[in-house]
Scaffold this active site. Structure first.
Site, PDB file in Angstrom:
ATOM      1  N   LYS A 168      18.784  39.960   7.476  1.00 56.42           N
ATOM      2  CA  LYS A 168      19.175  41.095   6.627  1.00 56.42           C
ATOM      3  C   LYS A 168      19.610  42.281   7.499  1.00 56.42           C
ATOM      4  O   LYS A 168      20.581  42.965   7.179  1.00 56.42           O
ATOM      5  CB  LYS A 168      18.003  41.533   5.745  1.00 56.42           C
TER       6      LYS A 168
ATOM      7  N   THR B 170      13.380  46.732   6.516  1.00 62.10           N
ATOM      8  CA  THR B 170      13.101  45.302   6.390  1.00 62.10           C
ATOM      9  C   THR B 170      12.733  44.743   7.758  1.00 62.10           C
ATOM     10  O   THR B 170      13.152  45.294   8.782  1.00 62.10           O
ATOM     11  CB  THR B 170      14.324  44.531   5.837  1.00 62.10           C
TER      12      THR B 170
ATOM     13  N   ASP C  84      16.389  44.169  -2.007  1.00 60.96           N
ATOM     14  CA  ASP C  84      15.492  43.223  -2.667  1.00 60.96           C
ATOM     15  C   ASP C  84      16.362  42.192  -3.353  1.00 60.96           C
ATOM     16  O   ASP C  84      17.431  42.523  -3.877  1.00 60.96           O
ATOM     17  CB  ASP C  84      14.591  43.936  -3.679  1.00 60.96           C
ATOM     18  N   SER C  85      15.931  40.940  -3.284  1.00 62.15           N
ATOM     19  CA  SER C  85      16.792  39.878  -3.793  1.00 62.15           C
ATOM     20  C   SER C  85      15.961  38.733  -4.329  1.00 62.15           C
ATOM     21  O   SER C  85      14.758  38.656  -4.099  1.00 62.15           O
ATOM     22  CB  SER C  85      17.706  39.384  -2.669  1.00 62.15           C
TER      23      SER C  85
ATOM     24  N   LYS D 195      29.491  32.105   3.100  1.00 62.38           N
ATOM     25  CA  LYS D 195      28.419  32.643   2.237  1.00 62.38           C
ATOM     26  C   LYS D 195      28.590  34.154   2.060  1.00 62.38           C
ATOM     27  O   LYS D 195      28.566  34.657   0.933  1.00 62.38           O
ATOM     28  CB  LYS D 195      27.043  32.318   2.825  1.00 62.38           C
TER      29      LYS D 195
ATOM     30  N   HIS E 220      25.563  37.312  -3.142  1.00 62.72           N
ATOM     31  CA  HIS E 220      24.955  38.468  -3.806  1.00 62.72           C
ATOM     32  C   HIS E 220      24.756  39.613  -2.804  1.00 62.72           C
ATOM     33  O   HIS E 220      25.044  40.761  -3.100  1.00 62.72           O
ATOM     34  CB  HIS E 220      23.628  38.047  -4.446  1.00 62.72           C
ATOM     35  N   ARG E 221      24.249  39.279  -1.596  1.00 61.85           N
ATOM     36  CA  ARG E 221      23.976  40.332  -0.612  1.00 61.85           C
ATOM     37  C   ARG E 221      25.285  40.906  -0.067  1.00 61.85           C
ATOM     38  O   ARG E 221      25.420  42.113   0.108  1.00 61.85           O
ATOM     39  CB  ARG E 221      23.100  39.786   0.529  1.00 61.85           C
TER      40      ARG E 221
END
Ligand code: IMP
Length: 198
Positions: free
Chosen positions: A12, A7, A70-71, A175, A180-181
Protein backbone atom coordinates in the site's frame (compact mmCIF):
# COMPACT_ATOMS: atom_id res chain seq x y z
CA UNK A 1 5.54 19.03 2.45
CA UNK A 2 5.69 15.68 4.24
CA UNK A 3 2.62 13.42 4.51
CA UNK A 4 2.51 10.38 6.78
CA UNK A 5 1.22 7.12 5.26
CA UNK A 6 -0.95 5.58 7.98
CA UNK A 7 -0.32 1.93 7.13
CA UNK A 8 2.29 -0.77 7.73
CA UNK A 9 1.43 -2.61 4.50
CA UNK A 10 4.48 -2.19 2.19
CA UNK A 11 2.44 -2.73 -1.00
CA UNK A 12 0.00 0.00 0.00
CA UNK A 13 2.86 2.41 0.84
CA UNK A 14 4.46 1.82 -2.58
CA UNK A 15 1.14 2.31 -4.42
CA UNK A 16 0.27 5.47 -2.47
CA UNK A 17 3.75 7.00 -2.84
CA UNK A 18 3.78 6.36 -6.60
CA UNK A 19 0.58 8.37 -7.03
CA UNK A 20 1.19 11.30 -4.65
CA UNK A 21 4.94 11.95 -4.92
CA UNK A 22 4.60 13.49 -8.43
CA UNK A 23 2.57 16.24 -6.68
CA UNK A 24 5.74 17.30 -4.83
CA UNK A 25 4.67 15.54 -1.64
CA UNK A 26 7.19 13.53 0.38
CA UNK A 27 5.48 10.30 1.55
CA UNK A 28 6.92 9.14 4.89
CA UNK A 29 6.14 6.25 7.23
CA UNK A 30 6.20 6.13 11.01
CA UNK A 31 9.51 4.23 10.82
CA UNK A 32 11.03 7.03 8.70
CA UNK A 33 10.16 9.38 11.58
CA UNK A 34 11.49 6.98 14.26
CA UNK A 35 7.95 6.55 15.63
CA UNK A 36 5.38 3.80 15.84
CA UNK A 37 1.78 4.72 15.05
CA UNK A 38 -0.73 3.51 17.66
CA UNK A 39 -3.04 0.62 16.66
CA UNK A 40 -6.48 1.87 15.65
CA UNK A 41 -9.72 -0.02 16.37
CA UNK A 42 -11.51 -0.26 13.03
CA UNK A 43 -14.95 0.32 14.52
CA UNK A 44 -16.47 2.02 11.45
CA UNK A 45 -19.30 0.42 9.51
CA UNK A 46 -18.00 1.69 6.15
CA UNK A 47 -14.60 1.66 4.41
CA UNK A 48 -14.61 5.48 4.45
CA UNK A 49 -15.21 5.62 8.21
CA UNK A 50 -12.35 3.21 8.92
CA UNK A 51 -9.98 5.08 6.58
CA UNK A 52 -10.89 8.30 8.40
CA UNK A 53 -10.26 6.74 11.85
CA UNK A 54 -6.77 5.58 10.77
CA UNK A 55 -5.86 8.91 9.12
CA UNK A 56 -7.18 11.02 12.02
CA UNK A 57 -5.21 8.99 14.56
CA UNK A 58 -1.96 9.27 12.54
CA UNK A 59 -2.46 13.01 11.99
CA UNK A 60 -3.06 13.64 15.68
CA UNK A 61 -0.05 11.49 16.66
CA UNK A 62 2.46 13.04 14.23
CA UNK A 63 1.09 16.53 13.54
CA UNK A 64 1.47 15.80 9.81
CA UNK A 65 -1.20 15.46 7.11
CA UNK A 66 -2.01 11.73 7.15
CA UNK A 67 -3.26 9.43 4.39
CA UNK A 68 -4.91 6.07 5.19
CA UNK A 69 -6.76 3.45 3.19
CA UNK A 70 -9.35 0.82 4.06
CA UNK A 71 -10.45 -1.89 1.70
CA UNK A 72 -12.24 -5.19 1.41
CA UNK A 73 -14.37 -7.50 -0.69
CA UNK A 74 -18.18 -7.33 -0.88
CA UNK A 75 -19.95 -10.52 -2.01
CA UNK A 76 -23.55 -10.09 -3.21
CA UNK A 77 -24.72 -13.66 -2.43
CA UNK A 78 -23.47 -13.16 1.17
CA UNK A 79 -25.41 -9.90 1.61
CA UNK A 80 -22.22 -7.85 1.34
CA UNK A 81 -20.02 -9.98 3.63
CA UNK A 82 -17.16 -10.02 4.45
CA UNK A 83 -17.09 -6.26 3.62
CA UNK A 84 -15.35 -4.13 6.26
CA UNK A 85 -14.46 -7.38 8.07
CA UNK A 86 -12.49 -8.80 5.08
CA UNK A 87 -9.15 -8.89 6.93
CA UNK A 88 -10.80 -10.64 9.92
CA UNK A 89 -13.21 -12.95 8.00
CA UNK A 90 -13.50 -16.28 9.85
CA UNK A 91 -11.61 -14.95 12.88
CA UNK A 92 -8.01 -14.04 13.70
CA UNK A 93 -6.80 -17.67 13.32
CA UNK A 94 -7.25 -17.78 9.52
CA UNK A 95 -4.64 -16.74 6.93
CA UNK A 96 -5.37 -15.72 3.31
CA UNK A 97 -5.66 -19.39 2.22
CA UNK A 98 -8.04 -20.17 5.08
CA UNK A 99 -10.21 -17.13 4.30
CA UNK A 100 -10.36 -18.15 0.62
CA UNK A 101 -11.40 -21.70 1.58
CA UNK A 102 -14.10 -20.29 3.86
CA UNK A 103 -15.40 -18.02 1.09
CA UNK A 104 -15.56 -20.98 -1.32
CA UNK A 105 -17.46 -23.09 1.19
CA UNK A 106 -19.92 -20.27 1.91
CA UNK A 107 -20.61 -20.04 -1.85
CA UNK A 108 -20.83 -23.81 -2.38
CA UNK A 109 -23.61 -24.52 -4.88
CA UNK A 110 -24.13 -20.84 -5.80
CA UNK A 111 -24.25 -20.62 -9.63
CA UNK A 112 -21.83 -18.37 -11.56
CA UNK A 113 -24.40 -15.69 -12.35
CA UNK A 114 -25.04 -15.21 -8.61
CA UNK A 115 -21.33 -15.13 -7.61
CA UNK A 116 -20.94 -11.40 -8.30
CA UNK A 117 -18.75 -9.31 -5.97
CA UNK A 118 -16.71 -6.14 -5.82
CA UNK A 119 -13.59 -4.93 -4.11
CA UNK A 120 -13.91 -1.50 -2.49
CA UNK A 121 -11.27 0.95 -1.28
CA UNK A 122 -11.53 4.28 0.53
CA UNK A 123 -8.60 6.69 0.83
CA UNK A 124 -8.77 9.48 3.41
CA UNK A 125 -6.44 12.40 4.14
CA UNK A 126 -6.73 14.32 7.41
CA UNK A 127 -4.93 17.67 7.78
CA UNK A 128 -3.47 19.08 11.02
CA UNK A 129 -4.74 22.63 10.31
CA UNK A 130 -8.37 21.56 10.77
CA UNK A 131 -9.45 21.89 7.15
CA UNK A 132 -12.02 19.35 5.95
CA UNK A 133 -10.66 15.83 5.34
CA UNK A 134 -10.51 14.51 1.76
CA UNK A 135 -12.04 11.11 0.97
CA UNK A 136 -12.01 9.23 -2.34
CA UNK A 137 -13.39 5.79 -3.13
CA UNK A 138 -12.87 3.19 -5.85
CA UNK A 139 -14.34 -0.19 -6.80
CA UNK A 140 -13.52 -3.16 -9.02
CA UNK A 141 -16.33 -5.52 -10.02
CA UNK A 142 -16.02 -9.24 -10.77
CA UNK A 143 -17.15 -12.77 -9.97
CA UNK A 144 -15.95 -15.27 -7.33
CA UNK A 145 -14.38 -18.33 -9.01
CA UNK A 146 -14.99 -21.92 -7.87
CA UNK A 147 -11.27 -22.61 -7.32
CA UNK A 148 -8.07 -20.56 -6.80
CA UNK A 149 -5.94 -19.56 -9.80
CA UNK A 150 -2.73 -17.51 -10.11
CA UNK A 151 0.29 -16.61 -8.00
CA UNK A 152 0.22 -12.78 -8.05
CA UNK A 153 -1.55 -10.23 -5.86
CA UNK A 154 -2.62 -11.13 -2.32
CA UNK A 155 -5.69 -11.89 -0.21
CA UNK A 156 -8.76 -12.86 -2.21
CA UNK A 157 -7.09 -12.23 -5.62
CA UNK A 158 -6.80 -15.94 -6.63
CA UNK A 159 -10.63 -16.16 -6.41
CA UNK A 160 -11.61 -12.80 -7.92
CA UNK A 161 -12.28 -13.02 -11.65
CA UNK A 162 -12.43 -10.01 -13.98
CA UNK A 163 -12.94 -10.93 -17.64
CA UNK A 164 -11.18 -14.26 -18.17
CA UNK A 165 -8.45 -13.90 -15.49
CA UNK A 166 -8.30 -13.95 -11.72
CA UNK A 167 -6.62 -10.85 -10.28
CA UNK A 168 -3.80 -13.16 -9.14
CA UNK A 169 -3.17 -13.98 -12.82
CA UNK A 170 -2.71 -10.28 -13.71
CA UNK A 171 0.55 -8.32 -13.68
CA UNK A 172 0.82 -5.56 -11.04
CA UNK A 173 0.31 -2.97 -13.83
CA UNK A 174 -2.82 -4.73 -15.13
CA UNK A 175 -4.26 -4.84 -11.60
CA UNK A 176 -3.34 -1.19 -10.84
CA UNK A 177 -5.06 0.03 -14.00
CA UNK A 178 -8.47 -1.36 -12.97
CA UNK A 179 -8.26 -2.01 -9.24
CA UNK A 180 -10.35 -0.48 -6.47
CA UNK A 181 -7.17 0.93 -4.88
CA UNK A 182 -5.85 2.29 -8.19
CA UNK A 183 -9.23 3.92 -8.91
CA UNK A 184 -9.49 5.39 -5.39
CA UNK A 185 -5.89 6.68 -5.48
CA UNK A 186 -6.35 8.34 -8.88
CA UNK A 187 -9.57 10.03 -7.69
CA UNK A 188 -7.79 11.06 -4.48
CA UNK A 189 -4.85 12.54 -6.40
CA UNK A 190 -7.21 14.68 -8.49
CA UNK A 191 -9.04 16.04 -5.41
CA UNK A 192 -5.73 16.70 -3.62
CA UNK A 193 -4.41 18.55 -6.66
CA UNK A 194 -7.41 20.87 -6.46
CA UNK A 195 -6.99 21.30 -2.70
CA UNK A 196 -3.30 22.24 -3.13
CA UNK A 197 -3.99 24.47 -6.13
CA UNK A 198 -1.74 22.41 -8.46
P1 IMP B 1 -7.33 -3.49 5.37
O1 IMP B 1 -5.85 -3.60 5.46
O2 IMP B 1 -8.04 -3.28 6.66
O3 IMP B 1 -7.74 -2.51 4.31
O4 IMP B 1 -7.80 -4.96 4.94
C1 IMP B 1 -8.28 -5.23 3.69
C2 IMP B 1 -8.51 -6.73 3.51
O5 IMP B 1 -9.35 -6.85 2.35
C3 IMP B 1 -7.22 -7.47 3.17
O6 IMP B 1 -6.72 -8.16 4.27
C4 IMP B 1 -7.66 -8.43 2.10
O7 IMP B 1 -8.16 -9.59 2.71
C5 IMP B 1 -8.81 -7.72 1.41
N1 IMP B 1 -8.34 -6.96 0.25
C6 IMP B 1 -8.32 -5.61 0.11
N2 IMP B 1 -7.81 -5.26 -1.08
C7 IMP B 1 -7.47 -6.41 -1.68
C8 IMP B 1 -6.85 -6.68 -2.93
O8 IMP B 1 -6.48 -5.80 -3.73
N3 IMP B 1 -6.66 -7.99 -3.21
C9 IMP B 1 -7.02 -8.98 -2.36
N4 IMP B 1 -7.58 -8.79 -1.17
C10 IMP B 1 -7.81 -7.49 -0.83
Amino acid sequence: MRYIMATHNKDKIIEMSRIIEPLGIEAVTDRDLGLELPEVDETGTTFAENAYLKAASACEFTGLPAIADDSGIVVDALNGAPGVYSARYGGEGLDDKGRNRLLLSELDGVPREKRTAHYACAICCVFPDGRAPITAEGEMHGVIATDERGEGGFGYDPLFVVGDKTVAEMTAEEKDAISHRGNALRAFRDILKGELGL
